[in-house]
Scaffold this active site. Structure first.
Site, PDB file in Angstrom:
ATOM      1  N   LYS A  64       0.826  -1.212   0.000  1.00  0.00           N
ATOM      2  CA  LYS A  64       0.000   0.000   0.000  1.00  0.00           C
ATOM      3  C   LYS A  64       0.856   1.257   0.000  1.00  0.00           C
ATOM      4  O   LYS A  64       0.589   2.209  -0.748  1.00  0.00           O
ATOM      5  CB  LYS A  64      -0.933  -0.012   1.217  1.00  0.00           C
ATOM      6  N   GLN A 119      -4.902  -1.381   9.703  1.00  0.00           N
ATOM      7  CA  GLN A 119      -4.846  -2.733   9.151  1.00  0.00           C
ATOM      8  C   GLN A 119      -5.501  -3.732  10.104  1.00  0.00           C
ATOM      9  O   GLN A 119      -5.160  -3.814  11.282  1.00  0.00           O
ATOM     10  CB  GLN A 119      -3.386  -3.133   8.902  1.00  0.00           C
ATOM     11  N   ASP A 155     -11.404   2.966   4.329  1.00  0.00           N
ATOM     12  CA  ASP A 155     -11.860   1.571   4.286  1.00  0.00           C
ATOM     13  C   ASP A 155     -13.375   1.487   4.125  1.00  0.00           C
ATOM     14  O   ASP A 155     -13.908   0.427   3.784  1.00  0.00           O
ATOM     15  CB  ASP A 155     -11.449   0.831   5.567  1.00  0.00           C
TER      16      ASP A 155
END
Length: 300
Positions: A64, A108, A131
């Site tokens: 990422k 995460q 997200d």
């Protein structure tokens, strides 16, 4: 022990190349990120928070951060020890919420035992929730309002629209009901005017339900659960599953939730594993970060 990632060549189904499409998305984000930087005097910014030393998560975070840099997005990685407390993690999120350089915050998952994922997600500013997991963004998606959308379902929708165009009236079946993929995927398809059915472990006549689908999206985490008898001839099949399996010789490979060889004899189009949905997830994270930056600049 060796690890490889293979899939056979389909005999009839067209291969949906998520890797190539994701590269196109990243190039589009790069161009728009350059325009944003020229207009606002800074790059869009993404903060990535990793708690603990899970090897797979570390690889994913590095990917990422690298792809963010290549797309013209500033990254702010925060690598925290596994013994980080809930209070410490929430304090970091509070500081990132207040940091004007940061447009998107990604924590995460999964978090180490003892940390409350729901509380962490709810602590993120909804405008920086790239997200798409915050209850406010979930509610906006359900209401058909503009929102930040979970990356994997968004990637699936973009692939479907690229291949099929207008999805109105198509019958879509989503296998799986997770908050990360299944539920938002169903909502996105409904918002795209599909007729949507969600099936799961308690559903009856699973194969029969799946065979009705013009679009079949599978996200359950069970290797090869969907065979040829689950697929309507000519259907478009998106395999979100990524499962590591080891054969008797100790060789590991990655497979999806769909039996690729069998499904390719029936489906009209099919995503491989790997190289299908996975690359789209990271590309859509970058896309969401740019969207968040634009929305924040307009609000400011």
């Amino acid at each position: 022990m060796s690890e490889r990632a293979e899939h056979p060549t389909p005999s009839s189904a067209a291969l949906i190349d998520g890797k190539a499409f994701a590269a196109r998305v990243r190039e589009e984000v790069k161009t728009m990120a350059q325009d944003f930087a020229a207009s606002h005097g800074r790059q869009p910014g993404l903060a990535v928070v990793l708690v603990g030393s899970d090897a797979a998560s570390q690889v994913y975070v590095r990917t990422k951060v690298r792809q963010a840099g290549e797309a013209g997005i500033a990254s702010f990685p925060h690598l925290l020890d596994a013994d980080t407390t809930q209070a410490q993690l929430l304090a970091l999120i509070e500081s990132l919420n207040a940091d004007d350089r940061v447009d998107g915050i990604l924590v995460q998952l999964p978090l180490p035992a003892g940390l409350d994922e729901s509380a962490v997600i709810e602590a993120i500013d909804p405008g920086k929730d790239v997200d798409g997991f915050h209850p406010i963004n979930v509610g906006r998606l359900s209401a058909g309002q503009p929102s930040l959308v979970p990356c994997t379902p968004l990637g699936c929708l973009l692939l479907l629209q690229d291949r099929l165009g207008d999805l109105s009236g198509l019958k879509a079946v989503v296998v799986g009901r997770s908050n990360i993929v299944g539920k938002p995927m169903g909502q996105l398809l409904l918002n795209a005017n599909c007729t949507v059915t969600t099936v799961h472990s308690r559903s009856r006549n699973l194969a029969e339900e799946c065979r009705q689908a013009d679009i079949l999206v599978v996200a359950v985490g069970r290797p090869g659960i969907i065979g040829a008898d689950y697929i309507k001839p000519g259907a478009t099949v998106l395999d979100v599953g990524i499962n590591r399996v080891v054969d008797d010789a100790g060789n590991a490979r990655l497979v999806g939730d769909v039996d690729f060889a069998a499904a390719s004899q029936v489906a009209g189009a099919l995503t491989p594993v790997p190289g299908g949905i996975g690359p789209m997830t990271v590309a859509c994270l970058l896309r969401n970060t740019l969207t968040a930056a634009r929305l924040r600049s307009q609000a400011g």
